[in-house]
Design an enzyme around this catalytic site. Structure first.
Site, PDB file in Angstrom:
ATOM      1  CD  GLU A  30     -30.870  13.188   7.318  1.00 47.08           C
ATOM      2  OE1 GLU A  30     -31.142  12.020   6.951  1.00 47.08           O
ATOM      3  OE2 GLU A  30     -29.712  13.687   7.211  1.00 47.08           O
TER       4      GLU A  30
ATOM      5  CD  GLN B 232     -29.913   4.015   9.502  1.00 46.50           C
ATOM      6  OE1 GLN B 232     -31.119   3.970   9.256  1.00 46.50           O
ATOM      7  NE2 GLN B 232     -29.049   4.566   8.659  1.00 46.50           N
TER       8      GLN B 232
ATOM      9  CE  LYS C  20     -39.766  -0.132   8.591  1.00 49.26           C
ATOM     10  NZ  LYS C  20     -38.552  -0.569   7.849  1.00 49.26           N
TER      11      LYS C  20
END
Length: 559
Positions: free
Chosen positions: A49, A112, A161
């Protein structure tokens, strides 16, 4: 329409062509939507990333458009922090989209999950967490506007999400593109501008210092005309290099810790400093107490925060550089600075004698970094973009590279991020396909993002990579040499065989040990139409000079 599809369509609506990213669980719906629209947006899969955000920075720096990167939640988003900090301090427009756990799991220490909004507040121009699909279009569009208007900077948008998978029953209307009301005001203060003109006319020892703000305003041509109209010598910050061509008669090179001798000595003797589009940071001016209180300081910038932050201005102008410079060009007549320019040229000869001539001594057995840059100048294309990492090679390249084209320098200035160059060169080449991109990096910094060779291999990105290898963390070693009695604590570095490593990535490579092979191999690399890596073993006992010790006056410059 799902939230993920709205995200992608919003990016398409805002004319986004490339995304740099790495997939993960919290952004899988967005990646699924990208598969549907892969003809409209090309995704570049980096190997980390941090690589994606530095690539986005390189893209932004050559195009002036926001660089876009995409990462998952948790470690995926936290891996962006260094790049965000780098982009904020160097005023680079970015839009980073991060995935997040579903709204009902926020604050539960879910898998996460991290609070990337609070973490990223100090390193972003603006951030926002989206928890409903009807927020997506407005927030992303606003983020892109904020990133590019005023002083550019990085934006982070965190999207849960559940928002990505949720269906929005109402019809999303993408309105016709109109000018944003966030545009910087183009008004100029004519009263203050007239003060500037009168002040310049009275000055006998003026100097112009230019920074990256000139590039960001696309005001390079106006700066050139202003310098020529006033006939004032020009010194540059590290990020301002390349605004004026290297061989321009008023360009006296770089100011600051590793800047040119004439600039650092004569700034203390000047009666007028005109600072255009820059921060008066510590590496540029050193100990500000050594600047005479009688010296008049004119500061022209877009960001009010930079005015009087370190050095108090006598006159300051806020706003668009182009408009301010255009007014000054139009209303200024003539200026006589010949005696002052002769002083600059005299001290320029001093530096040539005591620094530059020593760099190119034929009696030296080993290869020096300036010698490498000199051969690059011989064979590079005129449209070349120089991308450097951080360290001795960065200073040598900035001092000796022949800048011939606008928007031709990319480096990590304010944050000094090792590992920046390789991914930034990837983004630069994607943003400027027709321009030659040369990446110069040290053996230490190269290994911080070395995995991005995989990105180069996958997308066949034809950049030229030059590793200047001295088997040391060179700049740290230099400080140990000069200020810590040569106690070289943990700066010797044992390296892999870089050429063999590049072969594993199907990248052509060459290792150069001796001077006699340097010229032909640099020529061969720069003529190649493919990606090419060259490792050059340079002198270990080498210091990038001149140098000003930290927190000292620029007059304490040492050879």
């Amino acid at each position: 329409m799902t939230g993920a599809e709205i995200i992608v369509k919003t990016l398409i609506y805002n004319k986004v062509k490339f995304i740099f990213g790495y997939p993960g669980g919290a952004v899988m719906p967005i990646y699924d939507s990208l598969f549907t629209y892969k003809k409209q947006i090309k995704h570049i899969l980096t190997r980390h990333e941090q690589g994606s955000i530095h690539a986005a920075q390189g893209y932004a720096r050559v195009t002036g458009k926001p660089g876009i990167c995409l990462s998952t939640s948790g470690p995926g988003s936290s891996n962006l922090i260094t790049g965000l900090a780098d982009a904020l301090i160097d005023s680079t427009p970015l839009l980073c989209i991060t995935g997040q756990v579903s709204s009902n799991l926020l604050g539960t220490d879910a898998f996460q999950e991290i609070d990337i909004i609070d973490i990223s507040i100090p390193v972003t121009k603006w951030n926002f967490q989206i928890t409903k699909p009807d927020q997506i279009f407005e927030v992303i569009s606003k983020g892109l506007n904020i990133a590019t208007n005023g002083r550019p900077g990085p934006i982070l948008i965190d999207i849960t999400k559940n928002t990505q998978v949720q269906q929005l029953n109402q019809v999303i209307i993408f309105p016709p593109k109109t000018k944003t009301n966030l545009k910087t005001q183009n008004k100029i203060n004519k009263k203050e501008l007239q003060k500037v003109i009168k002040t310049i006319k009275k000055a006998r020892k003026p100097i112009i210092i230019i920074g990256q703000g000139v590039k960001l305003a696309n005001a390079e041509n106006q700066l050139k005309k202003f310098a020529e109209k006033t006939n004032i010598p020009v010194a540059s910050t590290l990020l301002g290099m390349g605004i004026l061509k290297t061989n321009h008669n008023l360009n006296y090179g770089m100011l600051g810790m590793h800047g040119n001798y004439q600039n650092n000595i004569l700034i203390l003797k000047s009666d007028l400093i005109i600072a255009i589009g820059l921060r008066f940071d510590d590496r540029l001016i050193g100990n500000i107490k050594t600047i005479s209180p009688k010296t008049i300081i004119i500061h022209i910038d877009i960001d009010n925060y930079e005015i009087n932050k370190r050095l108090k201005s006598t006159i300051y102008l806020l706003g668009n550089l182009k408009h301010n410079l255009n007014y000054l060009i139009k209303n200024f007549k003539t200026n006589s600075t010949e005696k002052w320019l002769k002083t600059f040229n005299l001290l320029k000869k001093v530096e040539r004698k005591y620094v530059k001539e020593k760099e190119f001594l034929k009696t030296k057995i080993g290869i020096t970094m300036p010698e490498v840059i000199n051969y690059i100048n011989l064979y590079k294309k005129t449209n070349c973009i120089l991308v450097t990492d951080v360290g001795q090679h960065q200073m040598s390249a900035s001092r000796y590279f022949n800048f011939t084209t606008l928007k031709s320098q990319i480096t990590s200035g304010g944050l000094g991020t090792m590992g920046f160059a390789l991914p930034a060169a990837i983004g630069a080449k994607i943003g400027a396909k027709r321009r030659q991109v040369i990446c110069i990096v040290g053996d230490g910094g190269f290994q911080m993002t070395i995995q991005e060779l995989g990105t180069i291999m996958q997308y066949e990105i034809p950049i030229k990579i030059i590793i200047l290898n001295n088997n040391f963390l060179g700049m740290v070693k230099q400080w140990q040499d000069l200020f810590f009695n040569r106690r070289f604590s943990n700066t010797k570095i044992y390296n892999p065989n870089f050429t063999n490593l590049s072969k594993a990535y199907n990248i052509k490579s060459k290792k150069v040990f001796v001077k006699e092979k340097l010229k032909e191999n640099i020529n061969k690399m720069l003529k190649s139409k493919e990606v090419f890596l060259i490792e050059i073993l340079v002198e270990k006992e080498y210091n990038t000079l001149p140098m000003i010790p930290t927190e000292k006056s620029v007059s304490k410059i040492c050879f």
